[in-house]
Design a protein around this motif. Structure first.
Motif, PDB file in Angstrom:
ATOM      1  N   LEU A 191      -2.797   2.733   4.080  1.00 51.04           N
ATOM      2  CA  LEU A 191      -1.635   3.467   4.604  1.00 51.04           C
ATOM      3  C   LEU A 191      -1.971   4.942   4.810  1.00 51.04           C
ATOM      4  O   LEU A 191      -1.555   5.567   5.778  1.00 51.04           O
ATOM      5  CB  LEU A 191      -0.455   3.318   3.620  1.00 51.04           C
ATOM      6  N   GLY A 192      -2.740   5.500   3.866  1.00 49.56           N
ATOM      7  CA  GLY A 192      -3.109   6.920   3.957  1.00 49.56           C
ATOM      8  C   GLY A 192      -4.440   7.145   4.672  1.00 49.56           C
ATOM      9  O   GLY A 192      -5.006   8.235   4.566  1.00 49.56           O
ATOM     10  N   ASN A 193      -4.954   6.108   5.346  1.00 46.48           N
ATOM     11  CA  ASN A 193      -6.270   6.175   6.002  1.00 46.48           C
ATOM     12  C   ASN A 193      -7.359   6.643   5.041  1.00 46.48           C
ATOM     13  O   ASN A 193      -8.242   7.420   5.396  1.00 46.48           O
ATOM     14  CB  ASN A 193      -6.228   7.111   7.229  1.00 46.48           C
ATOM     15  N   LYS A 194      -7.283   6.201   3.813  1.00 48.80           N
ATOM     16  CA  LYS A 194      -8.262   6.619   2.814  1.00 48.80           C
ATOM     17  C   LYS A 194      -9.049   5.431   2.270  1.00 48.80           C
ATOM     18  O   LYS A 194      -9.618   5.505   1.181  1.00 48.80           O
ATOM     19  CB  LYS A 194      -7.543   7.322   1.652  1.00 48.80           C
ATOM     20  N   GLU A 195      -9.050   4.312   3.021  1.00 48.31           N
ATOM     21  CA  GLU A 195      -9.665   3.091   2.484  1.00 48.31           C
ATOM     22  C   GLU A 195     -11.163   3.215   2.235  1.00 48.31           C
ATOM     23  O   GLU A 195     -11.719   2.473   1.432  1.00 48.31           O
ATOM     24  CB  GLU A 195      -9.355   1.862   3.356  1.00 48.31           C
ATOM     25  N   ASN A 196     -11.816   4.174   2.921  1.00 50.49           N
ATOM     26  CA  ASN A 196     -13.276   4.294   2.717  1.00 50.49           C
ATOM     27  C   ASN A 196     -13.651   5.471   1.812  1.00 50.49           C
ATOM     28  O   ASN A 196     -14.818   5.818   1.683  1.00 50.49           O
ATOM     29  CB  ASN A 196     -13.980   4.445   4.079  1.00 50.49           C
ATOM     30  N   GLU A 197     -12.639   6.081   1.190  1.00 52.09           N
ATOM     31  CA  GLU A 197     -12.920   7.290   0.403  1.00 52.09           C
ATOM     32  C   GLU A 197     -13.278   7.021  -1.052  1.00 52.09           C
ATOM     33  O   GLU A 197     -13.716   7.910  -1.758  1.00 52.09           O
ATOM     34  CB  GLU A 197     -11.706   8.237   0.452  1.00 52.09           C
ATOM     35  N   TYR A 198     -13.059   5.793  -1.500  1.00 52.08           N
ATOM     36  CA  TYR A 198     -13.269   5.515  -2.928  1.00 52.08           C
ATOM     37  C   TYR A 198     -14.228   4.348  -3.128  1.00 52.08           C
ATOM     38  O   TYR A 198     -14.173   3.348  -2.398  1.00 52.08           O
ATOM     39  CB  TYR A 198     -11.929   5.189  -3.608  1.00 52.08           C
ATOM     40  N   SER A 199     -15.079   4.471  -4.143  1.00 50.73           N
ATOM     41  CA  SER A 199     -15.975   3.360  -4.506  1.00 50.73           C
ATOM     42  C   SER A 199     -15.159   2.316  -5.268  1.00 50.73           C
ATOM     43  O   SER A 199     -14.033   2.587  -5.697  1.00 50.73           O
ATOM     44  CB  SER A 199     -17.103   3.882  -5.399  1.00 50.73           C
ATOM     45  N   LEU A 200     -15.740   1.145  -5.462  1.00 52.43           N
ATOM     46  CA  LEU A 200     -15.043   0.101  -6.216  1.00 52.43           C
ATOM     47  C   LEU A 200     -14.730   0.588  -7.633  1.00 52.43           C
ATOM     48  O   LEU A 200     -13.644   0.359  -8.163  1.00 52.43           O
ATOM     49  CB  LEU A 200     -15.895  -1.180  -6.262  1.00 52.43           C
ATOM     50  N   TYR A 201     -15.690   1.312  -8.208  1.00 49.69           N
ATOM     51  CA  TYR A 201     -15.489   1.845  -9.559  1.00 49.69           C
ATOM     52  C   TYR A 201     -14.289   2.796  -9.593  1.00 49.69           C
ATOM     53  O   TYR A 201     -13.425   2.705 -10.473  1.00 49.69           O
ATOM     54  CB  TYR A 201     -16.768   2.568 -10.007  1.00 49.69           C
ATOM     55  N   GLU A 202     -14.213   3.663  -8.603  1.00 50.22           N
ATOM     56  CA  GLU A 202     -13.090   4.619  -8.548  1.00 50.22           C
ATOM     57  C   GLU A 202     -11.758   3.885  -8.320  1.00 50.22           C
ATOM     58  O   GLU A 202     -10.732   4.248  -8.900  1.00 50.22           O
ATOM     59  CB  GLU A 202     -13.318   5.642  -7.433  1.00 50.22           C
ATOM     60  N   LYS A 203     -11.804   2.844  -7.494  1.00 49.96           N
ATOM     61  CA  LYS A 203     -10.566   2.091  -7.231  1.00 49.96           C
ATOM     62  C   LYS A 203     -10.088   1.379  -8.496  1.00 49.96           C
ATOM     63  O   LYS A 203      -8.893   1.320  -8.768  1.00 49.96           O
ATOM     64  CB  LYS A 203     -10.788   1.088  -6.084  1.00 49.96           C
ATOM     65  N   LYS A 204     -11.056   0.886  -9.266  1.00 49.71           N
ATOM     66  CA  LYS A 204     -10.664   0.238 -10.535  1.00 49.71           C
ATOM     67  C   LYS A 204     -10.022   1.249 -11.478  1.00 49.71           C
ATOM     68  O   LYS A 204      -9.084   0.939 -12.202  1.00 49.71           O
ATOM     69  CB  LYS A 204     -11.874  -0.436 -11.190  1.00 49.71           C
ATOM     70  N   GLN A 205     -10.538   2.466 -11.444  1.00 49.36           N
ATOM     71  CA  GLN A 205      -9.955   3.529 -12.283  1.00 49.36           C
ATOM     72  C   GLN A 205      -8.537   3.864 -11.830  1.00 49.36           C
ATOM     73  O   GLN A 205      -7.637   4.058 -12.652  1.00 49.36           O
ATOM     74  CB  GLN A 205     -10.823   4.775 -12.233  1.00 49.36           C
ATOM     75  N   LEU A 206      -8.338   3.926 -10.506  1.00 47.67           N
ATOM     76  CA  LEU A 206      -6.998   4.229  -9.967  1.00 47.67           C
ATOM     77  C   LEU A 206      -6.015   3.113 -10.335  1.00 47.67           C
ATOM     78  O   LEU A 206      -4.876   3.375 -10.731  1.00 47.67           O
ATOM     79  CB  LEU A 206      -7.053   4.396  -8.442  1.00 47.67           C
TER      80      LEU A 206
END
Ligand code: BG6
Ligand code: MG
Length: 222
Positions: free
Chosen positions: A57-72
């Motif tokens: 939605l925020g056009n940020k799908e490529n800004e985070y690694s899997l590790y960072e997404k798990k943290q979020l």
């Protein structure tokens, strides 16, 4: 044979509003506005898939690694669990306890088909564990709602065919999953109308268990 298969968030208890609050909070930190309309698309969807949708939605799908997404996702869950702290038996939605008791009196098995990994904890807090013969473990599934896998698995766990069960849902993704396996769908409609349900009610107070079984039986044999 008959059986009842329940979604949890927004059906048994109003935790859907806490999921929304927690996602909105995370969205704010990421600079993404999660409003009520967009939140409808997150209902019934797993934690990680919800995060992916918010980032897209925020056009940020490529800004985070899997590790960072798990943290979020973990951050959202911590916020959500904090909102659940005071949850107790009084937070069952109207008519749910009476409906579960009526099912138990009629020896109709009940199962939970929720995408939430917090389902066992929430059922314990609500003190309704004893009413359910099975809780599907969402981590054991290949596909989430709207795929019907979770509803098929729930029916298997209580020893019936999907077509013999009645499913209860507040989310479109869930209704689509229920209908995709030929199950009878009861929509718990509070906000948005649900497309494709067999019956729709505002709460379990509007449901007469015997009439519901009769309607489902007639539909099945028609
Ligand atoms: C569903 C909710 O029941 O569970 C979603 O409708 C939620 O909003 C999903 O994201 C996963 O829940 P949890 O508790 O595992 O983060
Ligand atoms: Mg729900």
């Amino acid at each position: 044979m008959k059986g009842f298969i329940f979604d949890l968030d927004g059906v048994i208890t109003d935790t859907a509003k806490y999921h929304y609050e927690a996602w909105r909070n995370l969205g704010e930190k990421l600079g993404i506005t999660v409003d009520e309309k967009f939140n409808e698309q997150l209902k019934g969807i797993s934690r990680m898939d919800s995060l992916d949708r918010i980032l897209a939605l925020g056009n940020k799908e490529n800004e985070y690694s899997l590790y960072e997404k798990k943290q979020l996702a973990a951050e959202k869950n911590a916020y959500y669990l904090n909102l659940l702290q005071g949850l107790g038996p009084d937070d069952l939605l109207s008519g749910v306890k009476e409906f579960l008791m009526a099912a138990q009196e009629r020896n109709i098995p009940c199962a939970i088909a929720s995408a939430s990994k917090n389902a066992p904890l929430i059922l314990e807090k609500l003190d309704v564990n004893d009413y359910f013969e099975a809780i599907v473990d969402p981590a054991s599934l290949a596909k989430g709602k709207p795929h019907p896998e979770i509803f098929i698995r729930a029916a298997q766990l209580i020893g019936i065919e999907a077509t013999e069960a009645i499913g209860f849902e507040d989310a479109q993704a869930g209704v689509d999953g229920i209908k995709a396996c030929g199950m009878f769908a009861v929509g718990i409609e509070v906000d948005e109308p649900l497309i494709g349900v067999d019956i729709s009610v505002n709460s379990f107070c509007d449901l007469d268990i015997d009439k519901l079984l009769e309607i489902q039986r007639n539909r099945h044999t028609a």
